[in-house]
Design a protein around this motif. Structure first.
Motif, PDB file in Angstrom:
ATOM      1  N   ALA A   5      -3.133  -2.173   6.962  1.00 13.40           N
ATOM      2  CA  ALA A   5      -4.515  -1.696   6.992  1.00 13.40           C
ATOM      3  C   ALA A   5      -4.501  -0.205   7.280  1.00 13.40           C
ATOM      4  O   ALA A   5      -3.664   0.283   8.042  1.00 13.40           O
ATOM      5  CB  ALA A   5      -5.316  -2.426   8.057  1.00 13.40           C
ATOM      6  N   THR A   6      -5.427   0.513   6.634  1.00 16.35           N
ATOM      7  CA  THR A   6      -5.512   1.954   6.832  1.00 16.35           C
ATOM      8  C   THR A   6      -6.943   2.351   7.160  1.00 16.35           C
ATOM      9  O   THR A   6      -7.891   1.610   6.868  1.00 16.35           O
ATOM     10  CB  THR A   6      -5.053   2.736   5.588  1.00 16.35           C
ATOM     11  OG1 THR A   6      -5.926   2.425   4.503  1.00 16.35           O
ATOM     12  CG2 THR A   6      -3.622   2.395   5.218  1.00 16.35           C
ATOM     13  N   LEU A   7      -7.073   3.527   7.735  1.00 19.46           N
ATOM     14  CA  LEU A   7      -8.381   4.084   8.091  1.00 19.46           C
ATOM     15  C   LEU A   7      -8.409   5.526   7.618  1.00 19.46           C
ATOM     16  O   LEU A   7      -7.467   6.286   7.865  1.00 19.46           O
ATOM     17  CB  LEU A   7      -8.580   4.033   9.610  1.00 19.46           C
ATOM     18  CG  LEU A   7      -9.806   4.733  10.162  1.00 19.46           C
ATOM     19  CD1 LEU A   7     -11.053   3.903   9.878  1.00 19.46           C
ATOM     20  CD2 LEU A   7      -9.658   4.953  11.657  1.00 19.46           C
ATOM     21  N   ARG A   8      -9.480   5.879   6.918  1.00 21.81           N
ATOM     22  CA  ARG A   8      -9.660   7.270   6.509  1.00 21.81           C
ATOM     23  C   ARG A   8     -11.031   7.723   6.965  1.00 21.81           C
ATOM     24  O   ARG A   8     -12.035   7.119   6.607  1.00 21.81           O
ATOM     25  CB  ARG A   8      -9.544   7.421   4.999  1.00 21.81           C
ATOM     26  CG  ARG A   8      -9.813   8.862   4.609  1.00 21.81           C
ATOM     27  CD  ARG A   8      -9.468   9.164   3.177  1.00 21.81           C
ATOM     28  NE  ARG A   8      -9.692  10.576   2.960  1.00 21.81           N
ATOM     29  CZ  ARG A   8     -10.520  11.057   2.049  1.00 21.81           C
ATOM     30  NH1 ARG A   8     -11.186  10.257   1.253  1.00 21.81           N
ATOM     31  NH2 ARG A   8     -10.663  12.355   1.917  1.00 21.81           N
ATOM     32  N   LYS A   9     -11.069   8.754   7.791  1.00 22.65           N
ATOM     33  CA  LYS A   9     -12.351   9.317   8.228  1.00 22.65           C
ATOM     34  C   LYS A   9     -12.891  10.153   7.085  1.00 22.65           C
ATOM     35  O   LYS A   9     -12.176  10.950   6.494  1.00 22.65           O
ATOM     36  CB  LYS A   9     -12.162  10.133   9.490  1.00 22.65           C
ATOM     37  CG  LYS A   9     -11.729   9.236  10.619  1.00 22.65           C
ATOM     38  CD  LYS A   9     -11.824   9.879  11.950  1.00 22.65           C
ATOM     39  CE  LYS A   9     -11.317   8.817  12.899  1.00 22.65           C
ATOM     40  NZ  LYS A   9     -11.579   8.883  14.197  1.00 22.65           N
ATOM     41  N   LEU A  10     -14.163   9.930   6.788  1.00 22.53           N
ATOM     42  CA  LEU A  10     -14.784  10.591   5.651  1.00 22.53           C
ATOM     43  C   LEU A  10     -16.215  10.932   6.021  1.00 22.53           C
ATOM     44  O   LEU A  10     -17.035  10.032   6.247  1.00 22.53           O
ATOM     45  CB  LEU A  10     -14.741   9.655   4.441  1.00 22.53           C
ATOM     46  CG  LEU A  10     -15.110  10.224   3.089  1.00 22.53           C
ATOM     47  CD1 LEU A  10     -14.165  11.346   2.692  1.00 22.53           C
ATOM     48  CD2 LEU A  10     -15.084   9.135   2.031  1.00 22.53           C
ATOM     49  N   GLY A  11     -16.526  12.211   6.137  1.00 21.94           N
ATOM     50  CA  GLY A  11     -17.858  12.607   6.566  1.00 21.94           C
ATOM     51  C   GLY A  11     -18.135  12.075   7.964  1.00 21.94           C
ATOM     52  O   GLY A  11     -17.325  12.211   8.866  1.00 21.94           O
TER      53      GLY A  11
ATOM     54  N   LEU B 234       0.830  -1.197   0.000  1.00 18.37           N
ATOM     55  CA  LEU B 234       0.000   0.000   0.000  1.00 18.37           C
ATOM     56  C   LEU B 234       0.870   1.256   0.000  1.00 18.37           C
ATOM     57  O   LEU B 234       1.819   1.354   0.779  1.00 18.37           O
ATOM     58  CB  LEU B 234      -0.895   0.030   1.241  1.00 18.37           C
ATOM     59  CG  LEU B 234      -1.891  -1.110   1.419  1.00 18.37           C
ATOM     60  CD1 LEU B 234      -2.650  -0.926   2.727  1.00 18.37           C
ATOM     61  CD2 LEU B 234      -2.851  -1.182   0.256  1.00 18.37           C
ATOM     62  N   GLU B 235       0.534   2.193  -0.860  1.00 16.51           N
ATOM     63  CA  GLU B 235       1.096   3.535  -0.796  1.00 16.51           C
ATOM     64  C   GLU B 235      -0.002   4.393  -0.208  1.00 16.51           C
ATOM     65  O   GLU B 235      -1.103   4.466  -0.751  1.00 16.51           O
ATOM     66  CB  GLU B 235       1.504   4.020  -2.179  1.00 16.51           C
ATOM     67  CG  GLU B 235       2.709   3.295  -2.722  1.00 16.51           C
ATOM     68  CD  GLU B 235       3.138   3.816  -4.086  1.00 16.51           C
ATOM     69  OE1 GLU B 235       2.673   4.911  -4.498  1.00 16.51           O
ATOM     70  OE2 GLU B 235       3.929   3.126  -4.734  1.00 16.51           O
ATOM     71  N   VAL B 236       0.277   5.025   0.929  1.00 15.85           N
ATOM     72  CA  VAL B 236      -0.750   5.691   1.722  1.00 15.85           C
ATOM     73  C   VAL B 236      -0.507   7.193   1.755  1.00 15.85           C
ATOM     74  O   VAL B 236       0.596   7.645   2.063  1.00 15.85           O
ATOM     75  CB  VAL B 236      -0.755   5.130   3.163  1.00 15.85           C
ATOM     76  CG1 VAL B 236      -1.872   5.744   3.979  1.00 15.85           C
ATOM     77  CG2 VAL B 236      -0.867   3.612   3.144  1.00 15.85           C
ATOM     78  N   ASP B 237      -1.543   7.960   1.466  1.00 19.06           N
ATOM     79  CA  ASP B 237      -1.517   9.414   1.530  1.00 19.06           C
ATOM     80  C   ASP B 237      -1.670   9.849   2.990  1.00 19.06           C
ATOM     81  O   ASP B 237      -2.176   9.096   3.826  1.00 19.06           O
ATOM     82  CB  ASP B 237      -2.683   9.957   0.689  1.00 19.06           C
ATOM     83  CG  ASP B 237      -2.715  11.458   0.621  1.00 19.06           C
ATOM     84  OD1 ASP B 237      -1.876  12.039  -0.077  1.00 19.06           O
ATOM     85  OD2 ASP B 237      -3.604  12.053   1.274  1.00 19.06           O
ATOM     86  N   SER B 238      -1.280  11.065   3.309  1.00 18.63           N
ATOM     87  CA  SER B 238      -1.376  11.556   4.684  1.00 18.63           C
ATOM     88  C   SER B 238      -2.820  11.692   5.171  1.00 18.63           C
ATOM     89  O   SER B 238      -3.066  11.778   6.373  1.00 18.63           O
ATOM     90  CB  SER B 238      -0.657  12.905   4.815  1.00 18.63           C
ATOM     91  OG  SER B 238      -1.260  13.854   3.956  1.00 18.63           O
ATOM     92  N   ALA B 239      -3.800  11.655   4.260  1.00 16.66           N
ATOM     93  CA  ALA B 239      -5.205  11.739   4.670  1.00 16.66           C
ATOM     94  C   ALA B 239      -5.706  10.433   5.286  1.00 16.66           C
ATOM     95  O   ALA B 239      -6.755  10.403   5.920  1.00 16.66           O
ATOM     96  CB  ALA B 239      -6.078  12.105   3.472  1.00 16.66           C
ATOM     97  N   ALA B 240      -4.952   9.350   5.094  1.00 19.91           N
ATOM     98  CA  ALA B 240      -5.324   8.054   5.684  1.00 19.91           C
ATOM     99  C   ALA B 240      -4.336   7.725   6.793  1.00 19.91           C
ATOM    100  O   ALA B 240      -3.168   8.081   6.729  1.00 19.91           O
ATOM    101  CB  ALA B 240      -5.313   6.963   4.621  1.00 19.91           C
ATOM    102  N   GLU B 241      -4.823   7.014   7.790  1.00 16.92           N
ATOM    103  CA  GLU B 241      -4.011   6.642   8.948  1.00 16.92           C
ATOM    104  C   GLU B 241      -3.703   5.149   8.894  1.00 16.92           C
ATOM    105  O   GLU B 241      -4.595   4.340   8.635  1.00 16.92           O
ATOM    106  CB  GLU B 241      -4.832   6.976  10.198  1.00 16.92           C
ATOM    107  CG  GLU B 241      -4.286   6.524  11.488  1.00 16.92           C
ATOM    108  CD  GLU B 241      -5.272   6.798  12.626  1.00 16.92           C
ATOM    109  OE1 GLU B 241      -4.871   6.508  13.758  1.00 16.92           O
ATOM    110  OE2 GLU B 241      -6.408   7.260  12.387  1.00 16.92           O
ATOM    111  N   THR B 242      -2.469   4.773   9.108  1.00 17.05           N
ATOM    112  CA  THR B 242      -2.094   3.361   9.147  1.00 17.05           C
ATOM    113  C   THR B 242      -2.501   2.790  10.498  1.00 17.05           C
ATOM    114  O   THR B 242      -2.067   3.282  11.540  1.00 17.05           O
ATOM    115  CB  THR B 242      -0.581   3.183   8.926  1.00 17.05           C
ATOM    116  OG1 THR B 242      -0.251   3.678   7.621  1.00 17.05           O
ATOM    117  CG2 THR B 242      -0.178   1.719   9.027  1.00 17.05           C
TER     118      THR B 242
END
Length: 196
Positions: A99-105, A74-82
Motif C-alpha cells: 500500500a502506498t500514500l501520496r499527498k496531493l494538494g 507495485l512499482e512506486v515513484d519517490s513521490a509516493a510513500e510505502t
C-alpha cells in the motif's frame, strides 16, 4: 492486452500515475502451498504466513489478503510513500510495497496492491480517511445502502428481507416517519430512513 500478457506495456492503471505515482506490472498469487483440483474447478490453499505489514501498527487488523491471495506488484515513484509491505515466504514478494500514500494538494491518494480479506475494506477506508460528523458509527452492514447527501442528511435503506442492526454515532430524526433513531437501531426489512 497484448501478446506478452494481460497488462499493457506501460503497466496496469498507468492512467492513474499522476494520482498514485504507482504502476502495476503484474499480479502474483501469495499462497505458497499450491493449487488443488476439486471436480472441475481449482481452489487455492494459502499459506498461513502470508499477509500485509503496516507501518502504522494500528492498521494491523487489516492485514489479511482476500481474493485467494492475489496481489499486485507495485512499482512506486519517490513521490509516493510505502505505508505497508507484503509479508510472504516467497522471496520475490516478501517486503514489496502493499500500500502506498501520496499527498496531493490538501488530500491524499492511497493505492492498495491487494484486496483486504473478509469485510475489512470498508473499515480500512474508515481508518485511512475518517469522515468526522458521519451519522454512522461504522460502515453500513451488508444489505444496507447508506447514501450521504450534501445537506448532511443520510438516506439509508435495508435491501434485504430481514431485520438488520445499524450502529449510529449520534441520534437523528427520520424525515420520513418523524421518529428519532439512535444507538444500535434496528432497520426492518426493506425499511428506509432519511436521517438528519
Amino acid at each position: 492486452m497484448d501478446k506478452h500478457g494481460i497488462f499493457r506495456g506501460d503497466g496496469f492503471a498507468s492512467n492513474l500515475w499522476d494520482l498514485t505515482r504507482c504502476v502495476v506490472r503484474t499480479v502474483r498469487w501469495m499462497g505458497s502451498s499450491g493449487w488443488s483440483r476439486k471436480g472441475d474447478s481449482f481452489s487455492s490453499k494459502s499459506s498461513a504466513g502470508t499477509g500485509v505489514e503496516w507501518r502504522d501498527k494500528s492498521l494491523a487488523d487489516f492485514s489479511s489478503v482476500g481474493l485467494d491471495g492475489f496481489c499486485e506488484f507495485l512499482e512506486v515513484d519517490s513521490a509516493a510513500e510505502t505505508i505497508a509491505t507484503f509479508k510472504n515466504d516467497q522471496a520475490i514478494l516478501d517486503g514489496r510495497p502493499a500500500a502506498t500514500l501520496r499527498k496531493l494538494g490538501r488530500g491524499a491518494v492511497v493505492k492498495l496492491g491487494f484486496w483486504p480479506g473478509g469485510d475489512a475494506l470498508l473499515h480500512l477506508i474508515n481508518q485511512l480517511a475518517p469522515h468526522p460528523g458521519s451519522l454512522l458509527a461504522e460502515p453500513a452492514p451488508q444489505g444496507v445502502v447508506a447514501v450521504p447527501h450534501t445537506d448532511h442528511s443520510l438516506f439509508v435503506v435495508n435491501t434485504t428481507g430481514w431485520e438488520i442492526q445499524v450502529h449510529l454515532a449520534r441520534s437523528a430524526a427520520d424525515g420520513l416517519s418523524g421518529a428519532t433513531v439512535e444507538g444500535n437501531a434496528k432497520l426492518q426489512p426493506y425499511q428506509v430512513w432519511w436521517l438528519t
